[in-house]
Design a protein around this motif. Structure first.
Motif, mmCIF file in Angstrom:
data_model
loop_
_atom_site.group_PDB
_atom_site.id
_atom_site.type_symbol
_atom_site.label_atom_id
_atom_site.label_comp_id
_atom_site.label_asym_id
_atom_site.label_seq_id
_atom_site.Cartn_x
_atom_site.Cartn_y
_atom_site.Cartn_z
ATOM 1 N N LYS A 59 0.788 -1.192 0.011
ATOM 2 C CA LYS A 59 0.113 0.206 0.055
ATOM 3 C C LYS A 59 0.754 1.155 -0.094
ATOM 4 O O LYS A 59 0.455 2.221 -0.741
ATOM 5 C CB LYS A 59 -0.834 -0.049 1.096
ATOM 6 C CG LYS A 59 -2.066 -1.105 1.035
ATOM 7 C CD LYS A 59 -3.059 -1.042 2.364
ATOM 8 C CE LYS A 59 -4.167 -1.835 2.023
ATOM 9 N NZ LYS A 59 -5.181 -1.822 3.385
ATOM 10 N N GLN A 60 1.941 1.259 0.619
ATOM 11 C CA GLN A 60 2.859 2.229 0.791
ATOM 12 C C GLN A 60 3.545 2.584 -0.526
ATOM 13 O O GLN A 60 3.862 3.635 -1.073
ATOM 14 C CB GLN A 60 4.100 2.325 1.952
ATOM 15 C CG GLN A 60 3.257 2.332 3.131
ATOM 16 C CD GLN A 60 4.329 2.393 4.429
ATOM 17 O OE1 GLN A 60 5.177 3.512 4.417
ATOM 18 N NE2 GLN A 60 4.494 1.628 5.124
ATOM 19 N N LEU A 61 3.861 1.671 -1.133
ATOM 20 C CA LEU A 61 4.576 1.550 -2.530
ATOM 21 C C LEU A 61 3.685 1.796 -3.499
ATOM 22 O O LEU A 61 4.182 2.755 -4.424
ATOM 23 C CB LEU A 61 5.380 0.127 -2.590
ATOM 24 C CG LEU A 61 6.530 -0.263 -1.871
ATOM 25 C CD1 LEU A 61 6.827 -1.616 -2.369
ATOM 26 C CD2 LEU A 61 7.519 0.531 -1.777
ATOM 27 N N PHE A 62 2.465 1.416 -3.242
ATOM 28 C CA PHE A 62 1.623 2.028 -4.393
ATOM 29 C C PHE A 62 1.188 3.439 -4.299
ATOM 30 O O PHE A 62 1.106 4.149 -5.344
ATOM 31 C CB PHE A 62 0.320 0.946 -4.306
ATOM 32 C CG PHE A 62 -0.804 1.372 -5.237
ATOM 33 C CD1 PHE A 62 -0.695 0.883 -6.508
ATOM 34 C CD2 PHE A 62 -2.049 1.854 -4.907
ATOM 35 C CE1 PHE A 62 -1.831 1.169 -7.639
ATOM 36 C CE2 PHE A 62 -3.086 2.283 -5.869
ATOM 37 C CZ PHE A 62 -2.889 1.823 -6.880
ATOM 38 N N ALA A 80 -0.523 -6.735 -5.260
ATOM 39 C CA ALA A 80 -0.712 -7.966 -5.783
ATOM 40 C C ALA A 80 -1.226 -8.887 -4.639
ATOM 41 O O ALA A 80 -0.922 -8.525 -3.344
ATOM 42 C CB ALA A 80 0.456 -8.783 -6.285
ATOM 43 N N ASN A 81 -1.991 -10.183 -5.037
ATOM 44 C CA ASN A 81 -2.353 -11.132 -3.886
ATOM 45 C C ASN A 81 -0.836 -11.740 -3.426
ATOM 46 O O ASN A 81 -0.106 -11.592 -3.936
ATOM 47 C CB ASN A 81 -3.097 -12.026 -4.693
ATOM 48 C CG ASN A 81 -3.648 -13.181 -3.638
ATOM 49 O OD1 ASN A 81 -2.676 -14.074 -3.293
ATOM 50 N ND2 ASN A 81 -4.939 -13.144 -3.021
ATOM 51 N N HIS A 82 -1.168 -11.830 -1.910
ATOM 52 C CA HIS A 82 0.216 -12.469 -1.180
ATOM 53 C C HIS A 82 0.695 -13.577 -1.648
ATOM 54 O O HIS A 82 1.978 -13.771 -1.953
ATOM 55 C CB HIS A 82 0.032 -12.403 0.300
ATOM 56 C CG HIS A 82 -0.942 -13.402 0.560
ATOM 57 N ND1 HIS A 82 -2.540 -13.419 0.700
ATOM 58 C CD2 HIS A 82 -0.802 -14.896 0.988
ATOM 59 C CE1 HIS A 82 -2.802 -14.722 1.033
ATOM 60 N NE2 HIS A 82 -1.970 -15.399 1.166
ATOM 61 N N ASN A 83 -0.214 -14.334 -2.353
ATOM 62 C CA ASN A 83 0.316 -15.778 -2.937
ATOM 63 C C ASN A 83 1.202 -15.500 -4.254
ATOM 64 O O ASN A 83 1.921 -16.403 -4.857
ATOM 65 C CB ASN A 83 -0.816 -16.671 -3.171
ATOM 66 C CG ASN A 83 -1.339 -17.168 -2.310
ATOM 67 O OD1 ASN A 83 -0.844 -17.489 -1.157
ATOM 68 N ND2 ASN A 83 -2.823 -17.376 -2.282
ATOM 69 N N THR A 84 0.954 -14.604 -4.942
ATOM 70 C CA THR A 84 1.856 -13.901 -6.045
ATOM 71 C C THR A 84 3.343 -13.635 -5.562
ATOM 72 O O THR A 84 4.114 -13.803 -6.404
ATOM 73 C CB THR A 84 1.158 -12.790 -6.723
ATOM 74 O OG1 THR A 84 -0.111 -12.873 -7.244
ATOM 75 C CG2 THR A 84 2.158 -12.432 -7.733
ATOM 76 N N LEU A 85 3.421 -13.347 -4.355
ATOM 77 C CA LEU A 85 4.634 -12.822 -3.989
ATOM 78 C C LEU A 85 5.466 -13.942 -3.109
ATOM 79 O O LEU A 85 6.640 -13.700 -3.036
ATOM 80 C CB LEU A 85 4.549 -11.560 -2.973
ATOM 81 C CG LEU A 85 3.879 -10.429 -3.386
ATOM 82 C CD1 LEU A 85 3.381 -9.386 -2.389
ATOM 83 C CD2 LEU A 85 4.620 -9.590 -4.759
#
Length: 284
Positions: A263-266, A275-280
């Motif tokens: 959220k901060q980076l966005f 992204a969904n955490h499962n992507t990361l």
């Protein structure tokens, strides 16, 4: 014997890996782990992961999140250092700038675009209510040596880097520290190429269990402050301060932390989406 290549910055945070290698702990488990130093930091490691120069990286949280969202070629296995990174805000010793707000609209030295030294300038700007679009400018210097040259020559005006690593430069009158900017998230994670995860899960489990055992007891190692001081040429009092505020982790990065970091980076337009955490992450 399984060959695995791992990369990280040549800094005191990664001493647990070197101790494990020197004790032959990976070889005992039939793993030939090769360490590569990356003075250029996170940006250089992201490139190395993408071109398969390394399989694993001990890498800054913000940088690898950005890289995964952009390339989808890597996964986070777990947090490595739980506590924030203390970024020192440095100028040349003879610089006319003495306060952080003096640096508004000035040029920041960064190792690479997408590196921690780049992304944390946005956090520093946000902390000081600067205009992200108008008040930031950058000069790519590749690494700490490049930053020394860039600030000394006036090619750039300030530079963010881990404050204990740069402390000898401050003590020796090369840099002047005018402030600090702690990362608002756990600083280092262990990331691995997605392709490598899929083919080597048991090996990765062994690597993680080995390093986690080392980091669990790292601060209890006899004379560890003196060992770090001598090995990394840091003042003993600085090492003791660093150890007092640094905690390693042996667990997966928390999903709420991942979301809040994104959220901060966005909000700073550093990443294009959340992204969904499962992507990361990858759960072994």
């Amino acid at each position: 014997m399984i060959k695995v290549t791992i990369g990280g910055v040549p800094e005191h945070f990664n001493l647990p890996w070197h101790l494990a290698l020197e004790k032959g702990l990976f070889i005992k488990n039939n793993i030939n782990l090769k360490w590569l130093d990356f003075p250029g930091g996170t940006g250089a490691m992201c490139n190395a992961l993408q071109n398969k120069t390394i399989d694993i990286a001990i890498i800054l949280t913000e940088g690898i999140i950005k890289d995964i969202i952009e390339t989808n070629s890597t996964k986070i296995l777990q947090t490595y250092v739980q506590t924030p990174l203390n970024w020192g805000i440095h100028v040349a010793a003879n610089s006319p700038y003495y306060k952080i707000n003096d640096l508004k609209k000035k040029k920041a030295a960064i190792s690479r675009y997408g590196s921690g030294s780049h992304l944390m300038t946005y956090i520093n700007a946000q902390n000081n209510n600067w205009n992200i679009k108008n008040d930031l400018d950058f000069e790519v210097v590749k690494n700490l040596e490049g930053a020394i040259k860039g600030l000394t020559n006036g090619d750039a005006d300030y530079f963010l880097w881990e404050k204990f690593t740069t402390k000898p430069l401050v003590d020796n009158g090369i840099f002047r520290n005018i402030g600090n900017c702690p990362s608002p998230w756990p600083c280092f994670v262990i990331a691995v190429r997605t392709e490598f995860v899929n083919d080597n899960k048991d090996t990765l489990k062994t690597i993680l269990s080995t390093i986690n055992e080392i980091t669990t007891n790292f601060k209890k190692t006899p004379n560890i402050d003196k060992i770090i001081s001598k090995r990394y040429k840091l003042q003993l009092k600085d090492v003791q301060e660093w150890l007092s505020i640094t905690e390693w982790s042996q667990t997966m990065i928390d999903e709420n932390i991942l979301e809040n970091t994104q959220k901060q980076l966005f909000s700073l337009n550093i990443i294009p989406e959340i992204a969904n955490h499962n992507t990361l992450i990858s759960k072994l």
